[in-house]
Design an enzyme around this catalytic site. Structure first.
Site: not given
Ligand code: FPP
Length: 243
Positions: A24, A26, A37, A70, A72
Site C-alpha cells: 500500500d 503507491n 499514480r 477484487t 481494485n
Molecule cells: C495499493 O496502493 C496498491 C495497489 C492497489 C496495487 C499494487 C500493485 C503493484 C505494487 C504493482 C504490482 C505489480 C507486480 C508485478 C507485482 P494504492 O494505490 O492504494 O496507494 P495509495 O493508498 O497511496 O493511493
C-alpha cells in the site's frame, strides 16, 4: 541486556515461515512527487521484486503479496491498465524465477484477466511448480471472502456429487480448497503506508498472524524495514489462543 540492533543477523529460529505484504501507498508516493499514480505502481513493482529476493536471501519459505484486489477494478481505467501492463512486464521474469528456484502461485480468480495475462500466469505456475527453495504467492483479482465462498461452493458440489459428506467439512477440507492450499498459515502480515486494516487479504490464513504496520510507503519499503518487522515478530509471544 543490550537492545538488538536491526543490522545484526536475524535469529533463524524465530523467523516467520510465511510473510504476507499489503503493498500500500503507491499512489501517495507518486502524488508526493507530483507524478501520476501509475508511476507509484511501477516503483512498487520494483520494491516487490527487491523484497522477494531479500526474503529468499534470509530464508523465508513463503511470501505473499497483495497486488490487485477484487475491488481494485473500480479504479480509473488508466490506472487499471497500468497495473495490467506491469503484470505483463513482470511475467517476463520467468527465467529469473527458475534460476532462483522460486515457485510462483497466482492466487485469486484469474478467469477475468485478458487471455494473454491468464495464459502467462498459468504457464509461469506450471514451469516453476518444481521449485522448492521458496514459494511466492501473488494475489491478483483476489478477495478473502471471495476465496472462502469459492471453497464453500467446491465443497458443496462435492457433497452434492456424493464425493464427500457434510461431516467431512472441517478446517482441513476448507483449507484444501483455498487458493493458498500449498502454503501454511500466515505468520507475519506487514502493511506499510500507515493504514491499519486487513482489506480482505488472506482472512482465513491470517487467523493467528502477527500484524506489523509502518508509515513507510510501499515504494520506499526496504530490506531494513523488513528486518525491523522480523525483529519485532521474533520478540512477540504467540499464544494461538492458549496462555
Ligand atoms: C495499493 O496502493 C496498491 C495497489 C492497489 C496495487 C499494487 C500493485 C503493484 C505494487 C504493482 C504490482 C505489480 C507486480 C508485478 C507485482 P494504492 O494505490 O492504494 O496507494 P495509495 O493508498 O497511496 O493511493
Amino acid at each position: 541486556m543490550a537492545k538488538k540492533n536491526v543490522s545484526m543477523p536475524l535469529d533463524k529460529s524465530k523467523m516467520p515461515k510465511h510473510v504476507a505484504f499489503i503493498m500500500d501507498g503507491n499512489g501517495r508516493w507518486a502524488k508526493k512527487r507530483g507524478l501520476p499514480r501509475k508511476f507509484g505502481h511501477a516503483e512498487g513493482a520494483k520494491t516487490f521484486r527487491k523484497i522477494l529476493r531479500y526474503c529468499k536471501s534470509i530464508g523465508i519459505e513463503y511470501v505473499s503479496f497483495y497486488a490487485f484486489s477484487t475491488e481494485n477494478w473500480k479504479r480509473p481505467q488508466d490506472e487499471v491498465n497500468a497495473i495490467m501492463n506491469l503484470f505483463r512486464d513482470y511475467l517476463k521474469d520467468l527465467e529469473n524465477f527458475l534460476a532462483e528456484e522460486c515457485r510462483a502461485v497466482f492466487i485469486g480468480d484469474k478467469s477475468i484477466f485478458d487471455e494473454d495475462i491468464r495464459l502467462s500466469m498459468e504457464d509461469f505456475e506450471r514451469r516453476t511448480a518444481h521449485c522448492d527453495k521458496m514459494t511466492m504467492l501473488l494475489a491478483v483479482n483476489y478477495g478473502g471472502r471471495d476465496e472462502i465462498v469459492n471453497a464453500a461452493r467446491i465443497l458443496a458440489q462435492k457433497v452434492q456429487d456424493s464425493e464427500m459428506t457434510v461431516s467431512d467439512i472441517n478446517e482441513e477440507t476448507v483449507n484444501s480448497q483455498l487458493y493458498t492450499a500449498c502454503a501454511p498459515d500466515v505468520d507475519l502480515m506487514i502493511r506499510p503506508s500507515g493504514e491499519q486494516r486487513i482489506s480482505n487479504f488472506l482472512l482465513w490464513q491470517s487467523a493467528y498472524a502477527e500484524f506489523y504496520y509502518t508509515d513507510v510507503l510501499w515504494p520506499d519499503f526496504s530490506p531494513k524495514h523488513l528486518d525491523a518487522a522480523i525483529e519485532e515478530f521474533s520478540n512477540r509471544k504467540r499464544r494461538f489462543g492458549g496462555i
